[in-house]
Motif scaffolding. Structure first.
Motif, PDB file in Angstrom:
ATOM      1  N   VAL A 265      15.705 -28.067  27.840  1.00 57.12           N
ATOM      2  CA  VAL A 265      14.861 -27.792  26.683  1.00 57.12           C
ATOM      3  C   VAL A 265      14.926 -26.304  26.368  1.00 57.12           C
ATOM      4  N   ARG A 266      15.324 -25.968  25.170  1.00 55.05           N
ATOM      5  CA  ARG A 266      15.561 -24.579  24.775  1.00 55.05           C
ATOM      6  C   ARG A 266      14.257 -23.826  24.488  1.00 55.05           C
TER       7      ARG A 266
ATOM      8  N   VAL B  71      14.779 -31.043  32.411  1.00 56.05           N
ATOM      9  CA  VAL B  71      14.143 -32.351  32.375  1.00 56.05           C
ATOM     10  C   VAL B  71      15.113 -33.376  32.948  1.00 56.05           C
ATOM     11  N   THR B  72      14.724 -33.979  34.067  1.00 54.00           N
ATOM     12  CA  THR B  72      15.573 -34.941  34.764  1.00 54.00           C
ATOM     13  C   THR B  72      14.842 -36.269  34.883  1.00 54.00           C
TER      14      THR B  72
ATOM     15  N   ASP C 156      12.458 -29.420  15.309  1.00 53.54           N
ATOM     16  CA  ASP C 156      13.536 -30.102  16.014  1.00 53.54           C
ATOM     17  C   ASP C 156      14.787 -30.073  15.144  1.00 53.54           C
ATOM     18  N   ARG C 157      15.808 -29.391  15.602  1.00 52.57           N
ATOM     19  CA  ARG C 157      17.027 -29.256  14.813  1.00 52.57           C
ATOM     20  C   ARG C 157      18.225 -29.796  15.577  1.00 52.57           C
TER      21      ARG C 157
ATOM     22  N   GLN D 175      21.401 -30.086  25.449  1.00 47.19           N
ATOM     23  CA  GLN D 175      20.282 -29.223  25.106  1.00 47.19           C
ATOM     24  C   GLN D 175      19.446 -29.861  23.994  1.00 47.19           C
ATOM     25  N   ILE D 176      18.124 -29.743  24.118  1.00 42.16           N
ATOM     26  CA  ILE D 176      17.183 -30.311  23.154  1.00 42.16           C
ATOM     27  C   ILE D 176      16.114 -29.274  22.852  1.00 42.16           C
ATOM     28  N   MET D 177      15.370 -29.516  21.780  1.00 39.30           N
ATOM     29  CA  MET D 177      14.282 -28.625  21.403  1.00 39.30           C
ATOM     30  C   MET D 177      12.932 -29.151  21.859  1.00 39.30           C
ATOM     31  N   LEU D 178      12.779 -30.478  21.909  1.00 37.72           N
ATOM     32  CA  LEU D 178      11.507 -31.109  22.231  1.00 37.72           C
ATOM     33  C   LEU D 178      11.709 -32.211  23.264  1.00 37.72           C
TER      34      LEU D 178
END
Length: 269
Positions: free
Chosen positions: A89-90, A103-104, A160-161, A168-171
């Protein structure tokens, strides 16, 4: 005195005070309400953080989300980490600046997964490179942590983009993440605070946010002080205008239209 108080300039000042004082008082009570809301939320957070751990299944289930009243409650869950589906998560803060949360998924004995935020790691050297992430314990592990509801743009304010590097994720949007997993997910996710067995090294645990209740109360007091100052200024100006008028120094209304005040021709002798 009445003519001074009802002059055009004083009427404008009366109107200004009549508008701003109720506005200042209302804003003060609005800030007080915000303080009370934040105080209630802070007390709930403190109570939940100090609660005894319960199995994660008591607070959520597949297809469900975590109730806001249960956020920060301590839970336990046992399973095996699925590192093949690990995500990052960035733009998350840690003790050494902005980095990533790891996050696993943890797959339980019945085949249901729980997303576990294992903690913070430093940003990789480049945006597209993989971060240096300590591996989780092998085999079965029992995780203790704080339960959180699924993240959305609405409850986080984070946009969220797309177009992000792989993994990699934003949320931490549980429903969206679950679409790419071969097993169902419990709603919400768990912020790890402990493991048995533990791994060393491990990502830096996520610290609970600090609550600051002083700002809203101070803002409320400030608005009320502004209201008192406005009333005090009004009283001061009224008294000064009346005093100056009595001394023949204050401004008066233009009464050129008053026939009684018009200049009279000199009397004939």
């Amino acid at each position: 005195m009445l003519r001074v108080l009802l002059s055009s300039r004083m009427l404008a000042f009366h109107a200004l005070v009549a508008v701003v004082v109720p506005v200042f008082v209302t804003l003060g009570f609005w800030q007080l309400d915000r303080w009370e809301e934040r105080s209630t939320a802070a007390q709930l957070q403190e109570d939940n953080l100090s609660s005894d751990p319960v199995p994660v299944a008591e607070l959520t289930g597949v297809g469900e989300d975590v109730d806001s009243a249960d956020r920060w409650r301590r839970v336990t869950v046992t399973g095996s980490y699925d590192t093949d589906n690990e995500l990052y998560v960035r733009n998350r803060d840690g003790s050494r600046g902005v980095g990533l949360h790891v996050v696993t998924p943890l797959v339980t004995e019945d085949g249901t997964g729980v997303l576990v935020n294992r903690g913070w790691v430093e940003q990789p050297p480049t945006a597209t490179s993989r971060p240096d992430v300590p591996p989780p314990p092998d085999g079965e592990v029992t995780v203790t942590g704080r339960i959180q509801f699924s993240e959305t743009e609405e409850n986080t304010g984070v946009r969220d983009r797309g177009g992000l590097p792989e993994r990699q994720i934003m949320l931490v949007d549980v429903a969206e993440i679950g679409e790419d997993l071969p097993y169902p997910l419990y709603g919400g996710y768990v912020e790890r605070t402990g493991e048995n067995p533990s791994s060393d090294p491990a990502p830096e645990p996520v610290a609970p946010p600090e609550t600051n209740l002083g700002m809203n109360m101070s803002y409320a007091v400030q608005w009320w002080v502004f209201a008192v100052i406005a009333v005090g200024g009004w009283v001061f100006l009224v008294r000064r205008e009346v005093r100056d008028a009595r001394e023949g120094l204050g401004p008066v209304e233009d009464d050129s239209d008053d026939p009684d005040s018009a200049p009279r021709p000199p009397a004939r002798v």
